[in-house]
Scaffold this active site. Structure first.
Site, PDB file in Angstrom:
ATOM      1  N   LYS A 248       0.817  -1.216   0.000  1.00 44.37           N
ATOM      2  CA  LYS A 248       0.000   0.000   0.000  1.00 44.37           C
ATOM      3  C   LYS A 248       0.850   1.264   0.000  1.00 44.37           C
ATOM      4  O   LYS A 248       0.456   2.286  -0.547  1.00 44.37           O
ATOM      5  CB  LYS A 248      -0.900   0.017   1.243  1.00 44.37           C
ATOM      6  CG  LYS A 248      -2.084  -0.901   1.089  1.00 44.37           C
ATOM      7  CD  LYS A 248      -3.293  -0.351   1.812  1.00 44.37           C
ATOM      8  CE  LYS A 248      -4.525  -1.048   1.245  1.00 44.37           C
ATOM      9  NZ  LYS A 248      -5.491  -1.462   2.151  1.00 44.37           N
ATOM     10  N   ARG A 249       1.994   1.170   0.644  1.00 46.77           N
ATOM     11  CA  ARG A 249       2.911   2.309   0.689  1.00 46.77           C
ATOM     12  C   ARG A 249       3.224   2.855  -0.695  1.00 46.77           C
ATOM     13  O   ARG A 249       3.515   4.014  -0.876  1.00 46.77           O
ATOM     14  CB  ARG A 249       4.245   1.876   1.313  1.00 46.77           C
ATOM     15  CG  ARG A 249       4.338   1.997   2.800  1.00 46.77           C
ATOM     16  CD  ARG A 249       5.774   1.743   3.255  1.00 46.77           C
ATOM     17  NE  ARG A 249       6.290   0.467   2.760  1.00 46.77           N
ATOM     18  CZ  ARG A 249       7.366   0.339   2.020  1.00 46.77           C
ATOM     19  NH1 ARG A 249       8.070   1.395   1.666  1.00 46.77           N
ATOM     20  NH2 ARG A 249       7.776  -0.859   1.635  1.00 46.77           N
TER      21      ARG A 249
END
Ligand code: GLU
Ligand code: ZN
Length: 482
Positions: A248-249
């Site tokens: 997700k980063r």
């Protein structure tokens, strides 16, 4: 006839890597006039998630990756579900037991735990100690007190061919007597995948490279059943821009989140296709038809692909610009509703189309319009701070008042007329256009940037423009020091 499958396990929301796998299978099938099959590998009942299943189906449909066969569900093909094929797996497991190639094992979880601890103490990787391999226990695949295990060859090596990587071999002595049927009667992934790929006539398997070691195990099962494995294509992994595991980063969310954020399915498909595949020229914008036409094995890479969210945004912007204005409006309407910018059935399509045309160049994602074009629907609730410092100085008030008065008395609210007012102001006050344009823009939109001012004002209309300029003058008088 080429037959491929996408075989997701509904244990988590489908992410970029899953969907890229689906897409490559799909493109390969379409390129070869073959069939693309969707098979839900739902044999892990503990990790099964209904929402994951829904998201898989929704995600594929959103992208336009449609499957070509499956059980009839009211005039439409449903996916195949492994959980509905249990008897088939039992039949083949029994066959292997009868032929002495698999066996029942009644080792209790406690016993296995003890073995595991003993091995760990010796710093060995856990492997079942084959306690039951020669015990010839009689049981049945449905009996919860037993599992069925595969008799791995104890020595030698086993190889399979990977289309991209060539021959890949594993030392048999490192292979465990893997479970084929669990105590709950469900097959393991390793067993069901082999049975189904064979029975469904799969010719090519495209999947992530994390399955290479599984493929080594599968080869034994194919051999034991006397079957030829399909051609295997293990796709390079996808990494984040910093070369770490994609997460997700890096902006890599589940596929339907991309949809919600306002990415277009066409752009998403184009982007995903280039993650590990290349058309071998510099073209980057490729339609679905072009991808199908050009997709081939020799464009696949074994080097990790890099997920670059900025590239996706750029590409999405390109697709937004290629859209017909009316189509862009249609795509924006659901967001306008969600944000309460339009309500009910009544709205002015003409107005929305003009907004679309003005904003089309400026959007990367559909949702960008929330920050970049809200003022077409709502009064600005404040003014850009930097803009205030530069444009809302008190000496601008007379200039703004001049423009305001001229606007109020314009006979015709057209771009050319609006532009003429500014020209008159420049003349009268002896200043450049920017000195008049910037404060007006800030007054009506709250922002320092946007589409051409005259286009913006024409769309916005006289009434709103006038009201907002008045409000801004007032604001300056009350908030800005002499
Ligand atoms: N069910 C496996 C998964 O979800 C499929 C792997 C394969 O394609 O064989 O990743
Ligand atoms: Zn046992």
């Amino acid at each position: 006839m080429v037959r491929v499958r996408f075989a997701p396990s509904p244990t988590g929301l489908p992410h970029i890597g899953n969907i890229r796998t689906a897409l490559f299978n799909y493109l390969f099938a379409k390129h070869n006039n073959g069939k693309f099959i969707l098979r839900i590998e739902d044999t892990d009942r503990e990790r099964y998630r209904e929402d994951a299943l829904d998201a898989i189906i929704k995600g594929l449909k959103w992208l336009g990756i449609n499957w070509d066969e499956g059980p009839d569900i009211g005039g439409e093909y449903g996916p195949y579900f492994q959980s509905r094929r249990i008897e088939i797996y039992h039949k083949y497991a029994k066959k292997l037991v009868d032929e002495g190639k698999a066996y029942y094992c009644d080792c209790s979880p406690e016993r296995l735990k003890r073995v595991r601890e003993e091995m760990r103490a010796k710093k060995l990787n856990f492997m079942y100690d084959r306690h039951c391999r020669k015990r010839n226990i009689k049981s049945d695949p449905t009996d919860p007190s037993t599992v069925i295990r595969f008799k791995m060859p104890l020595s030698g090596e086993t190889c399979f061919d990977d289309v991209l990587r060539g021959k890949i071999c594993f030392d048999n002595s490192t292979q465990d007597d893997i479970i084929l049927i669990k105590s709950d009667g469900f097959p393991t992934y390793n067993f069901a995948v082999v049975i189904d790929d064979h029975l469904m006539g799969i010719t090519h398997i495209f999947r992530g490279e994390e399955f290479i070691s599984s493929a080594g195990k599968h080869k034994h099962i194919y051999d034991a059943l006397g079957w030829e494995p399909p051609k295997m294509v293990h796709l390079a992994m996808i990494l984040g821009k910093d070369r770490s595991k994609l997460s997700k980063r890096h902006g890599a969310t589940s596929i339907m989140e991309f949809a919600e954020q306002g990415f277009l399915p066409e752009a998403m498909m184009n982007f995903l296709a280039l993650l590990g595949w290349s058309p071998k020229d510099d073209r980057e914008i490729l339609s679905k038809d072009e991808l199908v036409e050009r997709f081939s094995l020799d464009g696949l890479s074994t080097k990790p692909a890099v997920f670059d969210i900025e590239k996706l945004e750029w590409m999405n912007g390109e697709y937004i610009r290629m859209m017909e204005v009316e189509k862009l409006t249609e795509n924006l309407i659901p967001y306008y509703r969600k944000w309460g910018w339009i309500n009910g059935e009544k709205y002015d399509v003409e107005y929305l189309n003009r907004v679309s045309a003005a904003m089309q160049e400026r959007l990367k994602k559909l949702t960008d319009i929330k920050e970049l074009g809200f003022y077409f629907f709502q009064e600005p609730s404040g003014y850009d701070e930097k803009g205030v410092r530069k444009q809302f100085k008190r000496d601008r008030i007379p200039w703004m008042k001049f423009v305001l008065e001229k606007f109020e008395n314009l006979d015709n609210w057209r771009e050319e007329k609006l532009e003429k007012v500014i020209a008159e102001g420049m003349e009268k006050f002896g200043v450049g256009a920017g000195k008049l344009i910037h404060p007006i823009r800030l007054a009506v939109s709250g922002l320092t940037r946007g589409p051409g001012l005259f286009e913006l004002l024409e769309i916005l209309g006289r009434e709103k423009t006038i009201a907002r300029i008045k409000r801004a003058i007032n604001w300056i008088e009350n908030n800005v020091e002499e």
